[in-house]
Scaffold this active site. Structure first.
Site, mmCIF file in Angstrom:
data_model
loop_
_atom_site.group_PDB
_atom_site.id
_atom_site.type_symbol
_atom_site.label_atom_id
_atom_site.label_comp_id
_atom_site.label_asym_id
_atom_site.label_seq_id
_atom_site.Cartn_x
_atom_site.Cartn_y
_atom_site.Cartn_z
ATOM 1 N N ARG A 243 24.572 -11.834 17.817
ATOM 2 C CA ARG A 243 24.484 -12.049 16.379
ATOM 3 C C ARG A 243 23.930 -13.441 16.116
ATOM 4 N NH1 ARG A 243 24.443 -7.487 16.072
ATOM 5 N NH2 ARG A 243 25.798 -6.018 14.976
ATOM 6 N N GLU A 272 18.077 -13.429 9.496
ATOM 7 C CA GLU A 272 17.114 -12.394 9.853
ATOM 8 C C GLU A 272 16.960 -11.292 8.808
ATOM 9 O OE1 GLU A 272 18.940 -8.995 12.567
ATOM 10 O OE2 GLU A 272 19.180 -10.938 13.533
#
Length: 341
Positions: A243, A272
């Site tokens: 992550r 992202e």
């Protein structure tokens, strides 16, 4: 799915749809008697209104499923939130429980896919095969700037030895590396194979390569930061296929500038959701940090593709649809790791 569920609403609003989602889910939809409406939009407070008469939403890693969104989903009569991924840090589970919405996920699809991608990033950064490929295509056969190092004998620190970290450890073992690991649960099988469980600080101080395979939570957010980077060896390699928010991006940029971090491979990025899974080749990207990261010659960025194998996508589709079927049939899932709320 048997006839006992045919009177139920088996309609799914499928958010953040990519072309491959349609390919793999459409392949198995007929086996589950489920109707899917594929939506390209990310789920957030503004897109909840795209839900018509569906009672199930299917979401991915960058969909926003916080308390405010869940309140709106409840008003839309949503009964199930089905994650087609393992991570669930983007879902407010307490809010889901409060609104009597079931939440399920895919706890394991293909740990080999992600673990192998992590190793691919290590080898690419080390041996600079991406640069060699481009160089030779331009008829430049010089070896200058392509010097690598032997993985054999290096110390690899693995943070998180769940399904993916465990597979990664076994891959690393094949290269003859010394393996240090940290996890809240010690895997006795890995210990028997020579993996040494130790404290995080020990990994930070001793590892030549650090690979992150832990979930994102309050304890792991910005695990890689100014303080932990200061403990590491000069020119350490850091790999993140887990992550994005495990790494404090601004801190790692400073460490790259001083060569404290000699190599960085990331398949995930804290911001992202604004970039990944979309084509921005004609856009002016406004995110200065990702632009700065991509400017470093010793940084490798891939766009959350570690999971992207035929085997993994097949398992994701089958498990997601199976989870939904189980919840519709009996309001539970046999695999307890798949049911979150």
């Amino acid at each position: 799915m048997n006839s006992t569920t045919e009177t139920q609403n088996n309609k799914i609003a499928f958010f953040s749809t990519q072309s491959y989602d349609k390919t793999f889910f459409k392949r198995y939809i007929p086996d589950f008697n489920i109707d899917i409406t594929f939506l390209e939009s990310q789920l957030n407070s503004k897109t909840v209104n795209l839900i018509k008469d569906e009672t199930i939403v299917c979401v991915f890693v960058n969909d926003i499923v916080n308390a405010a969104v869940i309140e709106l989903l409840a008003k839309k009569n949503i009964k199930i939130i089905a994650l087609r991924c393992a991570g669930f840090n983007n879902v407010d589970l307490e809010a889901a429980k409060k609104n009597n919405i079931k939440v399920c996920r895919v706890p394991a699809y293909s740990p080999h896919a992600v673990a192998e991608h992590a190793m691919a990033m290590i080898l690419t950064l080390d041996r600079k095969t991406h640069k060699a490929y481009n160089r030779v295509r331009e008829q430049n056969f010089s070896l200058n700037g392509l010097l690598g190092f032997d993985l054999y004998g290096k110390t690899v620190g693995i943070i998180g030895t769940g399904n993916i970290g465990k597979v990664f450890a076994k891959i690393v073992k094949g290269f003859g590396c010394k393996i240090l690991a940290f996890d809240v649960i010690i895997d006795s099988e890995l210990e028997n194979e020579g993996v040494v469980y130790t404290a995080l600080d020990t990994i930070f101080k001793q590892a030549d390569i650090i690979s992150l395979h832990c979930p994102l939570n309050t304890n792991t957010k910005h695990l890689i930061n100014k303080e932990t980077l200061a403990l590491m060896k000069d020119s350490v390699m850091i790999i993140n296929t887990s992550r994005g928010a495990l790494i404090n991006t601004s801190d790692v940029i400073e460490a790259l500038k001083t060569i404290k971090v000699g190599y960085l491979g990331i398949d995930v990025y804290e911001q992202e959701e604004k970039l990944f899974f979309k084509d921005h080749s004609g856009d002016i990207i406004q995110d200065d940090e990702i632009q700065r990261l991509m400017s470093f010659p010793n940084v490798l960025v891939t766009a959350h593709q570690a999971f992207f194998t035929n085997e993994a996508l097949t398992q994701i589709a089958l498990t997601t649809l199976g989870n939904i079927e189980s919840l519709l049939l009996k309001d539970s899932i046999d695999n307890k790791l798949a049911l979150l709320a």
